[in-house]
Motif scaffolding. Structure first.
Motif, PDB file in Angstrom:
ATOM      1  N   THR A 157       0.810  -1.210   0.000  1.00  0.00           N
ATOM      2  CA  THR A 157       0.000   0.000   0.000  1.00  0.00           C
ATOM      3  C   THR A 157       0.847   1.264   0.000  1.00  0.00           C
ATOM      4  O   THR A 157       0.309   2.361  -0.167  1.00  0.00           O
ATOM      5  CB  THR A 157      -0.933   0.019   1.227  1.00  0.00           C
ATOM      6  OG1 THR A 157      -0.141  -0.138   2.418  1.00  0.00           O
ATOM      7  CG2 THR A 157      -1.944  -1.108   1.158  1.00  0.00           C
ATOM      8  N   SER A 202      -5.659   7.494   1.409  1.00  0.00           N
ATOM      9  CA  SER A 202      -5.567   7.095   0.006  1.00  0.00           C
ATOM     10  C   SER A 202      -6.760   6.211  -0.353  1.00  0.00           C
ATOM     11  O   SER A 202      -7.334   5.546   0.514  1.00  0.00           O
ATOM     12  CB  SER A 202      -4.272   6.319  -0.255  1.00  0.00           C
ATOM     13  OG  SER A 202      -3.145   7.166  -0.216  1.00  0.00           O
ATOM     14  N   TYR A 203      -7.077   6.179  -1.656  1.00  0.00           N
ATOM     15  CA  TYR A 203      -8.174   5.359  -2.173  1.00  0.00           C
ATOM     16  C   TYR A 203      -7.661   4.373  -3.215  1.00  0.00           C
ATOM     17  O   TYR A 203      -6.617   4.586  -3.847  1.00  0.00           O
ATOM     18  CB  TYR A 203      -9.240   6.240  -2.833  1.00  0.00           C
ATOM     19  CG  TYR A 203     -10.040   7.100  -1.908  1.00  0.00           C
ATOM     20  CD1 TYR A 203     -11.128   6.591  -1.210  1.00  0.00           C
ATOM     21  CD2 TYR A 203      -9.729   8.452  -1.746  1.00  0.00           C
ATOM     22  CE1 TYR A 203     -11.885   7.392  -0.366  1.00  0.00           C
ATOM     23  CE2 TYR A 203     -10.487   9.267  -0.906  1.00  0.00           C
ATOM     24  CZ  TYR A 203     -11.558   8.723  -0.223  1.00  0.00           C
ATOM     25  OH  TYR A 203     -12.299   9.525   0.612  1.00  0.00           O
ATOM     26  N   SER A 204      -8.430   3.293  -3.413  1.00  0.00           N
ATOM     27  CA  SER A 204      -8.080   2.309  -4.429  1.00  0.00           C
ATOM     28  C   SER A 204      -9.344   1.601  -4.912  1.00  0.00           C
ATOM     29  O   SER A 204     -10.267   1.351  -4.131  1.00  0.00           O
ATOM     30  CB  SER A 204      -7.104   1.266  -3.871  1.00  0.00           C
ATOM     31  OG  SER A 204      -6.857   0.233  -4.791  1.00  0.00           O
ATOM     32  N   TRP A 210      -2.977   2.731  -5.576  1.00  0.00           N
ATOM     33  CA  TRP A 210      -3.524   3.674  -4.605  1.00  0.00           C
ATOM     34  C   TRP A 210      -3.323   5.109  -5.076  1.00  0.00           C
ATOM     35  O   TRP A 210      -2.310   5.438  -5.688  1.00  0.00           O
ATOM     36  CB  TRP A 210      -2.876   3.473  -3.239  1.00  0.00           C
ATOM     37  CG  TRP A 210      -3.242   2.146  -2.645  1.00  0.00           C
ATOM     38  CD1 TRP A 210      -2.588   0.961  -2.824  1.00  0.00           C
ATOM     39  CD2 TRP A 210      -4.373   1.874  -1.826  1.00  0.00           C
ATOM     40  NE1 TRP A 210      -3.250  -0.040  -2.148  1.00  0.00           N
ATOM     41  CE2 TRP A 210      -4.345   0.474  -1.521  1.00  0.00           C
ATOM     42  CE3 TRP A 210      -5.402   2.643  -1.286  1.00  0.00           C
ATOM     43  CZ2 TRP A 210      -5.307  -0.131  -0.724  1.00  0.00           C
ATOM     44  CZ3 TRP A 210      -6.362   2.042  -0.501  1.00  0.00           C
ATOM     45  CH2 TRP A 210      -6.306   0.665  -0.225  1.00  0.00           C
TER      46      TRP A 210
END
Length: 337
Positions: A157, A202-204, A210
């Protein structure tokens, strides 16, 4: 607002199997049906201070016993036989178990100094220099399991070149995406909008790629969180927002606990925050330990019948449990205008 420490604290202590003989701390805990599963960080010795993730189970959330006679997750499983995996934070999404973990790839020693902070020695393990890696750098990742026992690596990540830990995955998607809290140590200075390491988001879409992190929260009270803050445990969804316990570290390296409330739809937005710590080292097992003194470090929280169960590491040595009514904890937050 006062948390209640369990009368049998510390509820989990070192011993038994060789790989958890020296220390157990900073656990992830999840409840599946009526059973509690604890993912402890465990060390066999201080020299080297190599940690792995072990699995315990309980019917009541207090009395835990081993599930297996070996760790369920190790750095060796990632291709780093001398390294350490640390600080599991576990959620279950769509029937799968996801474990956020931190990785220190190579061996090091821990020498208690008797004066506070321990000394860490990576120098006589050549892998750090041979691989041109900053000593003691930590990378974070996610492992996945169908049964909560057999984990395999999913992906990292954080980048390999920065020190980024205290990753905590939200227990459900937000706006169709996975979301994770992070603490990149190098993201400090005018460019990043903070003078001390803080909490980022953070986004995914797939847990593999990410977004660039955005800043969520920084230290506000120099008295108890002046050097850094980081997410402590998995966010809890409430009808008022995402409740996030976080740790703050002062200039004397004392670890305390605060709480944030993040917007349900936009968790980069802080809508509530405790002004003072909700927990700090008080008892003997929180003030004196094998490795690091004066530490309460929650890495798991569950809501059971309106009560928040907070599982926390004590001085990198043992594991404690504290409880507080959820409504009482939410009422302690100062809400942003």
């Amino acid at each position: 607002m006062k948390l209640t420490r369990h009368e049998h604290n510390p509820i989990v202590v070192p011993g038994g199997a060789e790989w958890r003989r020296a220390a157990v701390f900073n656990p992830g805990v999840i409840r599946v049906g009526e059973k509690f599963y604890m993912y402890e960080r465990a060390a066999a010795s201080l020299r080297p201070f190599q940690t792995s993730i072990g699995l315990l189970e309980s019917e009541d959330g207090v009395n835990f016993s081993p599930v297996m006679d070996r760790p369920v997750f190790t750095a060796d499983m990632l291709g780093f036989p001398g390294g350490s995996v640390e600080d599991a934070r576990v959620v279950q999404i769509d029937g799968l178990f996801y474990m956020c973990y931190a990785l220190q790839p190579y061996s090091f020693d821990c020498w208690p100094t008797g004066t506070g902070l321990p000394a860490y020695y990576p120098e006589h393990y050549p892998e750090w220099a041979d691989n041109k890696v900053e000593p003691m750098i930590t990378r974070s990742g996610i492992a996945v399991s169908e049964d909560g026992i057999h984990f395999k690596q999913l992906g990292y990540t954080t980048p390999a070149e920065i020190d980024d830990r205290d990753n905590a995955l939200f227990p459900e998607k937000i706006g169709g995406r996975f979301a994770i809290l992070r603490r990149p140590m190098q993201y400090v200075g005018e460019r990043y909008g903070t003078n001390t390491p803080g909490i980022w988001l953070s986004y995914s879409h797939d847990l593999l790629e990410w977004t660039e992190p955005e800043l969520v929260a920084v230290a506000e009270n120099i008295e108890w969180e002046g050097t850094k803050i980081g997410a402590a445990a998995t966010p809890i969804k409430t009808d008022r927002g995402w409740l996030v316990l976080y740790h703050g570290v002062d200039a004397q390296s004392v670890y305390r606990v605060g709480a944030l409330l993040l917007d349900l739809d936009n968790p980069a937005k802080v809508i509530g925050r405790t002004r003072e710590p909700i927990m700090e080292p008080e008892t003997y097992y929180e003030r004196f330990g094998l490795v690091l003194p004066n530490v309460v470090f929650p890495t798991a929280n569950l809501v059971i019948d309106g009560t928040v169960y907070i599982y926390y590491g004590c001085c990198d040595t043992c594991i404690g449990l504290a409880t507080v009514p959820l409504e009482e904890l939410l009422a302690s937050l100062a809400y942003a205008s």
